[in-house]
Write an enzyme that holds these catalytic residues in place. Structure first.
Site, PDB file in Angstrom:
ATOM      1  N   ASN A   9       0.782  -1.815  -0.043  1.00 35.19           N
ATOM      2  CA  ASN A   9      -0.150   0.425   0.118  1.00 35.19           C
ATOM      3  C   ASN A   9       0.872   0.934  -0.428  1.00 35.19           C
ATOM      4  O   ASN A   9       1.283   1.704   0.979  1.00 35.19           O
ATOM      5  CB  ASN A   9      -0.815   0.203   0.966  1.00 35.19           C
ATOM      6  CG  ASN A   9      -1.797   0.970   1.620  1.00 35.19           C
ATOM      7  OD1 ASN A   9      -1.912   1.647   0.749  1.00 35.19           O
ATOM      8  ND2 ASN A   9      -2.124   1.652   3.241  1.00 35.19           N
ATOM      9  N   LYS A  11       0.201   4.104   0.106  1.00 29.75           N
ATOM     10  CA  LYS A  11      -0.404   5.149   0.227  1.00 29.75           C
ATOM     11  C   LYS A  11      -0.094   6.740  -0.844  1.00 29.75           C
ATOM     12  O   LYS A  11      -0.311   6.669  -2.492  1.00 29.75           O
ATOM     13  CB  LYS A  11       0.265   5.424   1.966  1.00 29.75           C
ATOM     14  CG  LYS A  11      -0.073   4.649   2.723  1.00 29.75           C
ATOM     15  CD  LYS A  11       0.319   4.666   3.363  1.00 29.75           C
ATOM     16  CE  LYS A  11      -0.256   3.197   4.488  1.00 29.75           C
ATOM     17  NZ  LYS A  11      -0.163   2.856   6.380  1.00 29.75           N
ATOM     18  N   HIS A  96      -9.133   0.572   5.355  1.00 25.79           N
ATOM     19  CA  HIS A  96      -7.907   1.967   5.652  1.00 25.79           C
ATOM     20  C   HIS A  96      -8.512   2.501   7.043  1.00 25.79           C
ATOM     21  O   HIS A  96      -9.286   3.684   6.727  1.00 25.79           O
ATOM     22  CB  HIS A  96      -7.621   2.003   4.672  1.00 25.79           C
ATOM     23  CG  HIS A  96      -5.883   1.605   5.140  1.00 25.79           C
ATOM     24  ND1 HIS A  96      -5.392   3.006   6.094  1.00 25.79           N
ATOM     25  CD2 HIS A  96      -4.375   1.221   5.349  1.00 25.79           C
ATOM     26  CE1 HIS A  96      -4.155   2.793   6.238  1.00 25.79           C
ATOM     27  NE2 HIS A  96      -3.770   1.294   6.257  1.00 25.79           N
ATOM     28  N   GLU A  98      -6.745   4.806   7.748  1.00 28.28           N
ATOM     29  CA  GLU A  98      -6.458   6.462   7.214  1.00 28.28           C
ATOM     30  C   GLU A  98      -7.197   7.210   6.628  1.00 28.28           C
ATOM     31  O   GLU A  98      -8.218   7.608   6.654  1.00 28.28           O
ATOM     32  CB  GLU A  98      -5.170   6.257   6.295  1.00 28.28           C
ATOM     33  CG  GLU A  98      -3.831   6.522   7.233  1.00 28.28           C
ATOM     34  CD  GLU A  98      -2.984   5.858   7.135  1.00 28.28           C
ATOM     35  OE1 GLU A  98      -2.520   6.129   5.637  1.00 28.28           O
ATOM     36  OE2 GLU A  98      -2.122   5.025   7.021  1.00 28.28           O
ATOM     37  N   GLU A 168      -4.873  -4.832  11.297  1.00 25.82           N
ATOM     38  CA  GLU A 168      -3.841  -3.749  10.978  1.00 25.82           C
ATOM     39  C   GLU A 168      -4.266  -3.007  12.366  1.00 25.82           C
ATOM     40  O   GLU A 168      -5.273  -2.100  12.317  1.00 25.82           O
ATOM     41  CB  GLU A 168      -3.948  -2.642   9.736  1.00 25.82           C
ATOM     42  CG  GLU A 168      -4.083  -3.463   8.346  1.00 25.82           C
ATOM     43  CD  GLU A 168      -3.350  -2.405   7.298  1.00 25.82           C
ATOM     44  OE1 GLU A 168      -2.164  -2.510   7.616  1.00 25.82           O
ATOM     45  OE2 GLU A 168      -4.492  -1.748   7.215  1.00 25.82           O
ATOM     46  N   GLY A 174       2.987   1.871  10.692  1.00 23.32           N
ATOM     47  CA  GLY A 174       4.231   3.142  10.224  1.00 23.32           C
ATOM     48  C   GLY A 174       4.566   4.057  11.485  1.00 23.32           C
ATOM     49  O   GLY A 174       5.745   4.935  11.811  1.00 23.32           O
ATOM     50  N   SER A 208       4.034  -1.979  10.822  1.00 22.17           N
ATOM     51  CA  SER A 208       5.162  -2.076  10.609  1.00 22.17           C
ATOM     52  C   SER A 208       5.914  -3.753   9.898  1.00 22.17           C
ATOM     53  O   SER A 208       6.642  -4.372  10.907  1.00 22.17           O
ATOM     54  CB  SER A 208       5.643  -1.679  11.741  1.00 22.17           C
ATOM     55  OG  SER A 208       5.277  -0.467  12.571  1.00 22.17           O
TER      56      SER A 208
HETATM   57  P1  PGA Z   1       3.204   0.580   7.528  1.00 22.08           P
HETATM   58  O1  PGA Z   1       1.421   0.670   6.952  1.00 22.08           O
HETATM   59  O2  PGA Z   1       3.285  -1.207   6.823  1.00 22.08           O
HETATM   60  O3  PGA Z   1       3.665   1.585   6.698  1.00 22.08           O
HETATM   61  O4  PGA Z   1       2.799   0.178   9.338  1.00 22.08           O
HETATM   62  C1  PGA Z   1       0.551  -0.985   7.008  1.00 22.08           C
HETATM   63  C2  PGA Z   1      -0.928   0.316   6.655  1.00 22.08           C
HETATM   64  O5  PGA Z   1      -1.370   1.392   6.768  1.00 22.08           O
HETATM   65  O6  PGA Z   1      -1.267  -0.289   5.566  1.00 22.08           O
END
Ligand code: PGA
Length: 247
Positions: A9, A11, A96, A98, A168, A174, A208
């Protein structure tokens, strides 16, 4: 042997040109990734047109990061499932955290988007996860099972069989603070059990995930791969992650 899925992903990273540079560097590395790993790249909408011909229906699948629930209409800024299909998109991330946090996605719109994706022949990757406050309050299972049931409410058994889920934990996204694999496994078992028909659904862990920890996740019985943000932005890193997923 179980099929695994590693979905990158991106983003809001990479222009069309930068995305092509990624793909040019990534494709030669794919040969070293075991066939049991399905590889999915989810670039921004604006890069679909440049990335799609490069992938050309091959081993690496194309995904999108969101979709609107209507096929067309007065929805300024939105992208529909038929628009994604035109570029060979096969997967779409729905719900997601976000999107839920910054763009107002709710359990209701996540369900509508899931239905729209399925109706258009796309595979939805339905994302659920709890905040650190909910986790600390011991409400993780209640929250993620509620989100899962809401997203999948009313789907036919045939549609349920085409759904991919992603767990998640928001506090792990992140942050470099990944969820313990056994803990993620337990949450995913609860997700799988909360809706009849999810017994064989792939469930991905996200938060992560890195090349050096993905194998600890996929070694768990309930975990079928990773939804990967930061570690999917570099071709060598993502290729190593996909290869390591297979153990
Ligand atoms: P990350 O993000 O691997 O940077 O923690 C995962 C995600 O938001 O799908």
């Amino acid at each position: 042997m179980r099929q695994l899925i590693c979905a990158g992903n991106w983003k809001m990273h990479k222009t069309g040109r930068e995305s092509v540079a990624f793909v040019d560097a990534f494709l030669p590395l794919v040969r070293a990734i075991p066939e049991r790993v399905e590889i999915v790249l989810c670039p921004p909408f604006t890069a679909l047109a440049t990335v799609s011909p490069k992938l050309n229906g091959g081993r690496v699948r194309l995904g999108a990061q969101d979709v609107h629930w209507d096929e067309s209409g007065a929805f300024t800024g939105a992208i529909s499932a038929p628009m994604l299909r035109e570029y060979g998109v096969q997967y779409v991330i729905v719900g997601h955290s976000e999107r839920r946090e910054y763009f107002g996605d709710t359990d209701l719109t996540v369900r509508l988007k899931t239905v729209a994706a399925l109706a258009a022949g796309l595979t939805p990757i339905v994302a659920v996860g709890e905040t650190i406050e909910l986790r600390d309050a011991g409400k993780t299972l209640a929250h993620v099972t509620l989100q899962t049931r809401a997203a999948l409410d009313g789907l036919s058994p045939a549609d349920l069989a085409r759904v991919v889920l992603a767990y998640e934990p928001i506090w792990a996204i992140g942050t470099g603070r990944s969820c313990h694999p056994a803990e993620a496994n337990a949450v995913m078992a609860a997700i799988r059990a909360c809706v009849p028909g999810l017994r064989d659904a792939p469930i991905l862990y996200g938060g992560s995930v890195k090349p050096d920890n993905i194998a600890e996740y996929t070694a768990q019985p309930e975990i079928d791969g990773g939804l990967v943000g930061g570690a999917s932005l570099d071709p060598a890193s993502f290729a190593a992650l996909c290869a390591n997923a297979s153990g």
